[in-house]
Write an enzyme that holds these catalytic residues in place. Structure first.
Site, PDB file in Angstrom:
ATOM      1  N   HIS A 225       0.872  -1.182   0.000  1.00 16.88           N
ATOM      2  CA  HIS A 225       0.000   0.000   0.000  1.00 16.88           C
ATOM      3  C   HIS A 225       0.902   1.223   0.000  1.00 16.88           C
ATOM      4  O   HIS A 225       1.879   1.279   0.757  1.00 16.88           O
ATOM      5  CB  HIS A 225      -0.888  -0.004   1.248  1.00 16.88           C
ATOM      6  CG  HIS A 225      -1.504   1.335   1.537  1.00 16.88           C
ATOM      7  ND1 HIS A 225      -2.311   2.006   0.640  1.00 16.88           N
ATOM      8  CD2 HIS A 225      -1.409   2.148   2.622  1.00 16.88           C
ATOM      9  CE1 HIS A 225      -2.693   3.147   1.175  1.00 16.88           C
ATOM     10  NE2 HIS A 225      -2.161   3.267   2.363  1.00 16.88           N
TER      11      HIS A 225
ATOM     12  N   HIS B 279      -6.589   8.820  -1.050  1.00 18.94           N
ATOM     13  CA  HIS B 279      -5.681   8.184  -0.095  1.00 18.94           C
ATOM     14  C   HIS B 279      -4.482   7.531  -0.792  1.00 18.94           C
ATOM     15  O   HIS B 279      -3.343   7.895  -0.544  1.00 18.94           O
ATOM     16  CB  HIS B 279      -6.459   7.145   0.739  1.00 18.94           C
ATOM     17  CG  HIS B 279      -5.647   6.509   1.822  1.00 18.94           C
ATOM     18  ND1 HIS B 279      -6.178   6.090   3.013  1.00 18.94           N
ATOM     19  CD2 HIS B 279      -4.329   6.200   1.894  1.00 18.94           C
ATOM     20  CE1 HIS B 279      -5.235   5.578   3.771  1.00 18.94           C
ATOM     21  NE2 HIS B 279      -4.097   5.627   3.113  1.00 18.94           N
TER      22      HIS B 279
HETATM   23  P1  13P Z   1       0.736   2.544   9.238  1.00 23.01           P
HETATM   24  O1  13P Z   1       1.790   3.513   9.739  1.00 23.01           O
HETATM   25  O2  13P Z   1      -0.104   2.006  10.358  1.00 23.01           O
HETATM   26  O3  13P Z   1       1.345   1.468   8.374  1.00 23.01           O
HETATM   27  O4  13P Z   1      -0.285   3.370   8.335  1.00 23.01           O
HETATM   28  C1  13P Z   1       0.158   4.109   7.246  1.00 23.01           C
HETATM   29  C2  13P Z   1      -0.885   4.288   6.216  1.00 23.01           C
HETATM   30  O5  13P Z   1      -0.569   4.514   5.060  1.00 23.01           O
HETATM   31  C3  13P Z   1      -2.308   4.189   6.591  1.00 23.01           C
HETATM   32  O6  13P Z   1      -3.131   4.066   5.476  1.00 23.01           O
HETATM   33 ZN    ZN Z   2      -2.218   4.936   3.671  1.00 26.88          ZN
END
Ligand code: 13P
Ligand code: ZN
Length: 271
Positions: free
Chosen positions: A139, A210
């Site tokens: 992600h 996002h």
């Molecule tokens: P984390 O730091 O919990 O991995 O979250 C980062 C993020 O991109 C949330 O969407």
């Molecule tokens: Zn994120």
């Protein structure tokens, strides 16, 4: 026992985090990675019976019982992964009942795995149901895809077609297109379930306003998949800034491309 910092999977994770950071797709603690590891491979570097800590989860991951993952930590900065791997990533094994993780290495100083673990694990379950080679979920906050989600139709067919039209290679790299979710609170089971559902038919899922989720059989392939879609979104940004499309790749061009490269575009996405 070999030195874990020399393990290929640690080096690859460091390089991937570094590349994501250098592209500007993972500012601050943005983004997360999970990667399924072989028990035999992990066993070369760690005593897999030596559990450092148990970590509860907010959903049931029974379908991944006994699997090993390397995951990034929540709140950790990709900028720092290369220099301090054990403070920013961890190796975990899913317990048989699917409710907890055994921490075997890393996530030092009480750090927890990424808050996006529900989306990652549910995505792994989905992808494994259609592709036994699946191993990686990434992600990130890919800049141009994120920007495009503010200005472009969020219909998955429209979005996919636009990306395919922006660079000739796109259809070949992701003939399965992209899915686009509605906006949902990150880190929740709800966004995990929606992402995983889309992942049954796609390897790329856009989270509007996002970022993006990508999956694949290894880190290079998954990174390359996101990179290709992001490049198309970047070209779209330039095309718009230069006054919009004057001539374009036609649907017939895309059909010819699919035939030449033996790929199957999503049915109904080409006129
Ligand atoms: P984390 O730091 O919990 O991995 O979250 C980062 C993020 O991109 C949330 O969407
Ligand atoms: Zn994120």
């Amino acid at each position: 026992m070999k030195n874990i910092l020399e393990a290929p999977f640690i080096k690859e994770m460091c390089e991937t985090a570094e590349n994501l950071y250098r592209h500007g797709w993972d500012e601050r603690n943005g983004g997360n990675i999970s990667y399924i590891l072989d028990e035999a491979e992990v066993g070369k570097y760690l005593d897999v019976k030596d559990v450092k800590r148990e970590i509860p989860m907010i959903f049931n991951a029974e379908n991944l019982a006994d699997k090993y993952f390397i995951v990034t930590g929540t709140g950790r900065y990709f900028k720092n992964v290369m220099a301090h791997p054990s403070e920013n990533m961890g190796i975990v094994r899913v317990q048989k009942n699917g409710q907890k993780l055994d921490l075997l290495w890393g996530l030092e100083n009480g750090i927890l795995p990424t808050s996006e673990l529900p989306s990652h694990f549910m995505t792994h379950i989905s992808r494994l149901s259609v592709d036994l080679e699946n191993k990686v979920v990434i992600h990130c906050h890919a800049t141009h895809l994120l920007a495009m989600s503010f200005t472009h139709s969020l219909d998955a067919r429209d979005f996919t077609r636009r990306l395919w039209q922006m660079c000739t290679e796109c259809l070949v790299v992701f003939p399965d297109g992209v899915a686009v979710l509605p906006w949902i609170v990150p880190g929740t089971n709800e966004i995990g379930e929606a992402t995983a559902e889309s992942m049954k038919a796609h390897r790329l899922v856009i989270w509007p306003f996002h970022g993006v989720y990508g999956t694949g059989k290894d880190l290079d392939e998954t990174y390359g998949l996101i990179e290709t879609a992001e490049k198309a979104a970047e070209v779209y940004t330039y095309v718009q800034a230069q006054g919009g499309v004057k001539q374009a790749i036609t649907d017939q061009n895309l059909k010819d491309l699919a035939a030449a490269f033996h790929v199957m575009p999503v049915p109904g996405y080409l006129d």
